[in-house]
Write an enzyme that holds these catalytic residues in place. Sequence first.
Site, PDB file in Angstrom:
ATOM      1  N   GLU A   1       0.829  -1.215   0.000  1.00 14.66           N
ATOM      2  CA  GLU A   1       0.000   0.000   0.000  1.00 14.66           C
ATOM      3  C   GLU A   1       0.864   1.267   0.000  1.00 14.66           C
ATOM      4  O   GLU A   1       0.906   2.007   0.990  1.00 14.66           O
ATOM      5  CB  GLU A   1      -0.992  -0.024   1.166  1.00 14.66           C
ATOM      6  CG  GLU A   1      -1.979  -1.182   1.039  1.00 14.66           C
ATOM      7  CD  GLU A   1      -3.057  -1.202   2.123  1.00 14.66           C
ATOM      8  OE1 GLU A   1      -3.035  -0.314   3.007  1.00 14.66           O
ATOM      9  OE2 GLU A   1      -3.921  -2.090   2.073  1.00 14.66           O
TER      10      GLU A   1
ATOM     11  N   GLU B   1      -4.651  -8.477  -1.807  1.00 11.99           N
ATOM     12  CA  GLU B   1      -5.025  -8.605  -0.388  1.00 11.99           C
ATOM     13  C   GLU B   1      -6.475  -8.178  -0.267  1.00 11.99           C
ATOM     14  O   GLU B   1      -6.855  -7.116  -0.762  1.00 11.99           O
ATOM     15  CB  GLU B   1      -4.132  -7.719   0.493  1.00 11.99           C
ATOM     16  CG  GLU B   1      -4.490  -7.764   1.972  1.00 11.99           C
ATOM     17  CD  GLU B   1      -3.719  -6.734   2.795  1.00 11.99           C
ATOM     18  OE1 GLU B   1      -2.475  -6.722   2.717  1.00 11.99           O
ATOM     19  OE2 GLU B   1      -4.369  -5.923   3.490  1.00 11.99           O
TER      20      GLU B   1
END
Length: 539
Positions: A217, A336
């Site tokens: 991220e 994810e």
Amino acid sequence: MNPSLIFGYFLFQALFTGAVQALLDKEDLVILDFDVHRVDNLVSERFLSVTIDASLVAEEKFMHLLGSPKLRALANALSPAFLRFGGTTQDFMKFSPQSEYLLSWNNSRNSLRYQGHSCDTSELPPLLEDKLKQEWALQAQLLHQQELQDKYKKVKFSEDAVDLLYSFANCSGLDLIFGLNALLRTPGNTWDSQNAEMLMNYCESRRYIISWELGNEPNSYEKKAGIRVDGHQLGQDFLHLRSILQESKLYHSAGLYGPDVGQLREHRKDILTEFLETAADAIDATTWHHYYVNGRDATLKDFLDPQVLDTLAVKTNEVLEVVRSVSPEKKVWLGETSSAYGGGAAGLSDTFVAGFMWLDKLGLAAQLGLNVVMRQVLIGSGSYHLVDNNLDPLPDYWLSVLYKRLVGPEVLKIEVLWTSVPQQLLRVYLHCTNRNSSSYRQGAVTLFALNLSKRPIGIGLPACISNSSAEAFVLQSAEPGEEGLYSRVVELNGAPLKMLDERTLPPLSGAHVPPGEHLQMPGLSLAFYVLQQARAAVC
């Protein structure tokens, strides 16, 4: 004449003769149509994959849980699959060979040193497993509190952790993807690869077959660490990693996946676009993360709301639009994903009701064109795991195993011709049946569905396969009513699911449905129906 018009005419007649109305007095009714003559989309055979959050290595002794024979048996039932080791902690991890600290129990370090390729000699002794499980329950609470407070500690891990992780993946039939730390930066804000190269050199010396990621991220680096990395620089970092891999004899063609960006909003779209413009050729698939709701304030209603479930399509199409505009042939993965971010929604993400989000995500993601979906997490902190702190399987685990066994990679087109069910309360998907892990004959198809309504639903099949017998696998909570949605015990065709012993799963058998009968789906249930005589030419 159009077959749909013919069908509508006869259905209209049936309504007036009372045949259908009599059925509607007992249950709702849905009539489906299939296209079994062409494949609408094709996903990876590892479509349903799993993750282990890197927070497991925050105290390295807990990596020894991966030596549990029970956990390995549970993981093996999910193969073939990727196993991603990453998450927020990966960007605070540093490989530290010849670790200076000792394990907390009174066994010598060498006696527990695992060979990554070894399976028979790498099992965790039962007494140590019990001790670790007790301590892990407390550790998981601590990790979850740190996550809620946005506290990130630097973590060191040794060769032992790498050996344990690889042994687990290798002996469970999973393909390991290791997430490297992207927040090790030079003064010029480029990625400092020295520590990663040290790790890769060790893995190469042990002949460990591994794929790689870099960073988790990147859109949140500034928030987590006060470091801002734009998409172009991120792309340069990946090109650097790819050049390192290409110089390796073992990893020259290893998989590399990224950038594991969060859902596209604000500057995240720019990061993804700039990254792909710079480094699309360096990666084997584009990865992004998706969660439906915030785990801190999610409600039971959210988990059953069709509008919440539909947000996946919106977010997915945003990502696909970017990827197709820059690198049209690049595969797209959900690198994810789970129900709720922030570690999950306590009392929801680990209970029966979580299955509605999970099964719908699997169906919709494949339908939309995503190639792999990685479930956060197989084991770890938070409340969205598949296996609890005692290493017992939770409802979403059983749902995942059934999906693996019954659903093939070929996505087929399905549509609702007529329904008495309001507001998309029945959501249906169709695939070829998985022939690699089942004994079903060629041409079989698997219909899977979720009933968000409290009322039972009858499912009418197309005339071309209405004479096919079926096997039904219906999942319901072990407890009745709305309270049952909070249960951690799930029933398959009325029988509670649990392991037969520490190494053996139950048979997971279906119930026979005679030809010509409507498929029966109870209220608030999940189901798979294998249509054995569908004679789908593409299956």
